[in-house]
Enzyme design. Structure first.
Site, PDB file in Angstrom:
ATOM      1  N   ASP A   1       0.800  -1.096   0.071  1.00  0.00           N
ATOM      2  CA  ASP A   1       0.062  -0.037  -0.032  1.00  0.00           C
ATOM      3  C   ASP A   1       0.884   1.138  -0.100  1.00  0.00           C
ATOM      4  OD1 ASP A   1      -2.682   1.292   0.156  1.00  0.00           O
ATOM      5  OD2 ASP A   1      -2.100   1.673   2.162  1.00  0.00           O
TER       6      ASP A   1
ATOM      7  N   THR B   1      -3.240   5.420  -4.088  1.00  0.00           N
ATOM      8  CA  THR B   1      -2.185   6.190  -3.492  1.00  0.00           C
ATOM      9  C   THR B   1      -1.141   5.979  -4.093  1.00  0.00           C
ATOM     10  OG1 THR B   1      -1.970   4.478  -1.866  1.00  0.00           O
ATOM     11  CG2 THR B   1      -3.328   6.137  -1.104  1.00  0.00           C
ATOM     12  N   THR B   2      -0.591   4.985  -4.619  1.00  0.00           N
ATOM     13  CA  THR B   2       0.572   4.643  -5.303  1.00  0.00           C
ATOM     14  C   THR B   2       0.401   5.425  -6.773  1.00  0.00           C
ATOM     15  OG1 THR B   2       0.663   2.438  -4.366  1.00  0.00           O
ATOM     16  CG2 THR B   2       2.159   3.144  -6.191  1.00  0.00           C
TER      17      THR B   2
ATOM     18  N   ASP C   1      -9.118  -0.755   1.564  1.00  0.00           N
ATOM     19  CA  ASP C   1      -9.241  -0.036   0.133  1.00  0.00           C
ATOM     20  C   ASP C   1     -10.441  -0.664  -0.389  1.00  0.00           C
ATOM     21  OD1 ASP C   1      -6.922   0.973   0.561  1.00  0.00           O
ATOM     22  OD2 ASP C   1      -5.801   0.175  -0.919  1.00  0.00           O
TER      23      ASP C   1
HETATM   24  P1  ADP Z   1      -2.730   2.050  -6.101  1.00  0.00           P
HETATM   25  O1  ADP Z   1      -2.157   2.377  -4.623  1.00  0.00           O
HETATM   26  O2  ADP Z   1      -2.550   3.024  -6.991  1.00  0.00           O
HETATM   27  O3  ADP Z   1      -4.204   1.482  -5.890  1.00  0.00           O
HETATM   28  P2  ADP Z   1      -2.294  -0.573  -6.901  1.00  0.00           P
HETATM   29  O4  ADP Z   1      -1.120  -1.366  -6.785  1.00  0.00           O
HETATM   30  O5  ADP Z   1      -3.537  -0.941  -6.412  1.00  0.00           O
HETATM   31  O6  ADP Z   1      -1.848   1.075  -6.627  1.00  0.00           O
HETATM   32  O7  ADP Z   1      -2.504  -0.734  -8.434  1.00  0.00           O
HETATM   33  C1  ADP Z   1      -3.342   0.044  -9.274  1.00  0.00           C
HETATM   34  C2  ADP Z   1      -3.525  -0.025 -10.556  1.00  0.00           C
HETATM   35  O8  ADP Z   1      -3.422  -1.303 -11.126  1.00  0.00           O
HETATM   36  C3  ADP Z   1      -4.608   0.525 -11.327  1.00  0.00           C
HETATM   37  O9  ADP Z   1      -4.060   1.526 -12.398  1.00  0.00           O
HETATM   38  C4  ADP Z   1      -5.507  -0.538 -11.881  1.00  0.00           C
HETATM   39  O10 ADP Z   1      -6.331  -0.195 -12.732  1.00  0.00           O
HETATM   40  C5  ADP Z   1      -4.498  -1.656 -12.033  1.00  0.00           C
HETATM   41  N1  ADP Z   1      -5.242  -2.754 -12.125  1.00  0.00           N
HETATM   42  C6  ADP Z   1      -5.837  -3.475 -11.079  1.00  0.00           C
HETATM   43  N2  ADP Z   1      -6.050  -4.829 -11.583  1.00  0.00           N
HETATM   44  C7  ADP Z   1      -5.873  -4.769 -12.705  1.00  0.00           C
HETATM   45  C8  ADP Z   1      -5.723  -6.075 -13.677  1.00  0.00           C
HETATM   46  N3  ADP Z   1      -6.057  -7.338 -13.144  1.00  0.00           N
HETATM   47  N4  ADP Z   1      -5.240  -5.908 -14.843  1.00  0.00           N
HETATM   48  C9  ADP Z   1      -4.470  -4.570 -15.041  1.00  0.00           C
HETATM   49  N5  ADP Z   1      -4.508  -3.523 -14.305  1.00  0.00           N
HETATM   50  C10 ADP Z   1      -4.891  -3.766 -13.097  1.00  0.00           C
HETATM   51 MG    MG Z   2      -5.192   0.219  -5.228  1.00  0.00          MG
END
Ligand code: ADP
Ligand code: MG
Length: 551
Positions: free
Chosen positions: A63, A96-97, A392
C-alpha cells in the site's frame, strides 16, 4: 575584514539557502525519489515492501500510503509528495501509489521543459491539462448503483487484485460489498452516503483468513460481567444505559457514624434495596441484555444474573453509538425513562472466546445500520495487511456508490486522457502546448509502470494501447498477465471515477507547488534534545552567530 565591505547578515547563522535552478532541481529530485520508492508496487504484478523501523518492528505491505507513512522522510519537497498519498487516502482510500507516481512523473517531464519554458508557463499548462483531463475522465465514466451487485463486486475485486489478500479475494469481496451496502444510506434526492465509521473491523490473530466473517451487528470487546449470567441470549431485547448501576457516591467527603450494630444491617439493607430497585427498572422494561457505559455494582450484577440478564459494563461510547445503529435501541441517560420503546433487538447476543480474550457478539440484527467484520489471519503481519486491503475495498465500493460513477482500469483511462490531451494541446497552441503535451506523457506513466512491473516491454505495450485507443476502443487496457491489450470492462477491471480524478488533482497541485519554488531557505536543524532533560538547552547557541572563532 571589518571594513566597509562587511557583509550584511539577515539570516541566523547555520541557515542554508539555495536559489534558482539548483533549488528547483533539488526539490524535483527529492520528489521523484519518493515516487520511485513506491513505483515497483503498482498494479496486480507489483511487489510488496518490507519495512523495518528503528525498534525492529516489521510491516509488510503493498500500500503506497502505508509505505510512505512508515519511512522517515525529511526532505521538505519529498514530504509534500507524501501528502499527496495521504490526501488520496482520505478522499478515496485507493489509488495512493498511482497519485504519487503521477506527481513524480509530472515533475520529471517539467524538468525537461524548464530550460525552454518559464515555470509559470509550465504550471499554467499543467493546470489547463488537469482540468481537461478531468473532463475527459468524466465523459468516459459509466454509472453504477446499489442494484449492480456484480459491478460492485468487480470494483472491490479490482482493488484487491495483486495484494497479499488476493488468495481470499472472493471472500473479502463478498464481505466488503455486503458491509458497505448494509450501511449505505440513500436520501430523498437519491444521494447515497456511506459512513466508513459504521463498519467496525475487529482483528483477531489466529485461525486463517478464511475464517473472516461479516457480522450483521456489532462486536464488543468485553465479556459479560458475571459468570452466573447466560452465555448467550436469543431474541435479545437490548437496553443501552448511560447510567451507573451503582450506589451514588456523595460529592463531598462524608462520614456516617453508626453506634448500634442493628443500624448497620439497616444501612446495608437500604443499599441493597436501592440496587434491587435499579435492576427492577431494567427488568420492568423487558430487557434481557444490558450494555452499560458506566459501572455495575457487584450486587447489581448478582441481581441481574438471577434474572437471567446478560450485562456488559464500561462499554466505550463509540461502541454504544454503533449498538444504537445496529439494534435500533436508544441510549438512556436516566433509568426512570427506560421503556420498552428504548430497547433494541438482535437475534442473538453471545459471549465468544478467542484465545484468552472474550468478546460479546451482537448478531442477527434486522437491517443494521452498523455492521462488523471479524478479520482473522494466521499471523499479525497477515492480519494487518489484510486489514489494509479490506480498507481499500470498503472505500472503493463506498466511493463508487456515493458518486455513482466508474471507469475501466488497467491503464485505459490514462491512455485515453493522454490521447485526447495531445489533441487538445494542438488546439491550444503557444507555449502552453508543450506543457500540456508533457502532462499527457506524464499520465502514461501508469500503463508504462503496470507493464514494467509485469516484466513486459513497456514501449511495445504503449504502442499497442495507443493504437487501440486511436481506433476508439476507450476501455482497452493492459492485461498484465498475458501482455495483451484487451477490453478492461470484459476483463473485470473497474475502478471508481474518483480514484482517477482525485489522483490527477492532487498530483497536479503538488507538482505546481514544487515548480513554483525557486528559493529554499532552511533554518539550522534544532539539535537533538540532550539526554536526561534540559530540553532546548543548546538552542541559545545559535544567537552567538557573529562571534569570532566559532568555526
Ligand atoms: P494504487 O495504490 O494506485 O491503487 P495498486 O497497486 O492498487 O496501486 O494498482 C492500481 C493499478 O492497477 C490501477 O491502475 C488499476 O487499474 C490496475 N489494475 C488493477 N487490477 C488490474 C488487472 N487485473 N489488470 C490490469 N491492471 C489492473
Ligand atoms: Mg489499489
Amino acid at each position: 575584514m571589518m571594513g566597509n565591505n562587511q557583509p550584511i547578515y539577515i539570516l541566523k547563522e547555520g541557515t542554508t539557502r539555495e536559489k534558482g535552478r539548483g533549488a528547483q532541481s533539488n526539490n524535483i529530485m527529492a520528489a521523484r525519489a519518493v515516487a520511485d520508492a513506491v513505483r515497483s508496487t503498482l498494479g496486480p504484478r507489483g511487489m510488496d515492501k518490507m519495512l523495518v523501523d528503528s525498534m525492529g518492528d516489521v510491516v509488510i505491505t503493498n500500500d503506497g500510503v502505508t509505505i510512505l507513512k512508515e519511512i522517515d522522510i525529511e526532505h521538505p519537497a519529498a514530504k509534500m509528495v507524501v501528502e499527496v498519498a495521504k490526501t488520496q487516502d482520505q478522499e478515496v482510500g485507493d489509488g495512493t501509489t498511482s497519485a504519487v507516481v503521477i506527481a513524480g512523473e509530472l515533475l520529471h517531464k517539467a524538468e525537461d521543459l524548464v530550460g525552454d519554458l518559464h515555470p509559470t508557463i509550465i504550471t499554467s499548462g499543467y493546470r489547463m491539462a488537469a482540468e481537461k483531463a478531468i473532463e475527459i475522465l468524466n465523459a468516459m465514466a459509466t454509472e453504477v448503483s446499489m442494484k449492480d451487485d456484480k459491478l460492485l463486486r468487480i470494483i472491490a475485486n479490482t482493488s484487491i487484485t495483486g495484494k497479499a489478500a488476493a488468495l481470499n479475494r472472493d471472500l473479502l469481496t463478498d464481505v466488503a460489498v455486503k458491509a458497505v451496502k448494509a450501511v449505505a444510506e440513500t436520501n430523498e434526492a437519491g444521494k447515497v452516503t456511506v459512513d466508513r465509521d459504521d463498519i467496525q473491523v475487529v482483528k483477531k490473530t489466529g485461525g486463517s483468513v478464511d475464517n473472516t466473517t461479516l457480522v450483521q451487528g456489532i462486536i464488543v470487546d468485553k465479556e459479560r460481567v458475571h459468570s452466573g449470567m447466560p452465555l448467550s441470549v436469543k431474541n435479545a431485547k437490548i437496553a443501552l444505559l448511560n447510567v451507573a448501576l451503582e450506589i451514588k457516591k456523595p460529592e463531598v467527603d462524608a462520614k456516617i457514624t453508626i453506634s448500634d450494630p442493628s443500624r448497620l444491617q439497616n444501612f446495608l439493607d437500604q443499599e441493597e434495596s436501592y440496587l434491587r430497585g435499579l435492576v427492577d427498572q431494567v427488568v420492568k422494561s423487558g430487557a434481557n441484555v444490558v450494555f452499560c457505559q458506566k459501572g455495575i455494582d457487584d450486587l447489581a450484577q448478582h441481581f441481574l444474573a438471577k434474572k437471567g440478564i446478560y450485562a456488559v459494563r464500561r462499554v466505550k461510547k463509540s461502541d454504544m453509538e454503533k449498538l444504537e445503529k445496529a439494534t435500533g435501541a436508544t441510549i438512556v441517560n436516566n433509568l426512570d425513562e427506560l421503556t420498552k420503546e428504548d430497547l433494541g433487538k438482535a437475534g442473538s447476543v453471545e459471549e465468544r472466546t478467542f484465545g484468552s480474550d472474550q468478546f460479546t457478539f451482537v448478531t442477527e440484527c434486522k437491517n443494521p445500520k452498523a455492521v462488523s467484520i471479524l478479520l482473522r489471519g494466521g499471523t499479525e503481519h497477515v492480519v494487518d495487511e489484510i486489514e489494509r486491503v479490506l480498507e481499500d475495498a470498503l472505500r472503493v465500493v463506498g466511493v463508487a456508490l456515493e458518486d455513482g460513477k466508474v471507469v475501466a482500469g488497467g491503464g485505459a483511462p490514462e491512455i485515453e486522457v493522454a490521447l485526447q490531451l495531445r489533441k487538445y494541446a494542438a488546439s491550444v497552441g503557444g507555449r502552453q502546448q508543450l506543457a500540456i503535451e508533457a502532462f499527457a506523457g506524464a499520465v502514461e506513466i501508469i500503463p508504462r509502470t503496470l507493464a514494467e512491473n509485469a516484466g513486459l516491454d513497456a514501449i511495445n505495450m504503449l504502442v499497442d494501447l495507443r493504437s487501440a485507443h486511436e481506433k476508439g476502443r476507450k476501455t482497452h487496457g493492459l492485461n498484465v498477465f498475458d501482455g495483451k491489450v484487451v477490453d478492461m470492462v470484459k476483463e473485470g477491471v473497474i475502478e471508481p471515477l474518483r480514484v482517477k480524478t482525485q489522483a490527477l488533482k492532487s498530483a497536479t497541485e503538488v507538482a505546481q507547488m514544487i515548480l513554483r519554488i525557486d528559493d529554499v531557505i532552511a533554518a539550522k536543524a534544532a539539535p537533538p534534545a540532550p539526554p536526561g532533560g534540559g530540553a532546548g538547552g543548546m538552542s541559545g547557541m545559535g544567537g552567538m552567530g557573529g562571534m569570532p572563532g566559532m568555526m
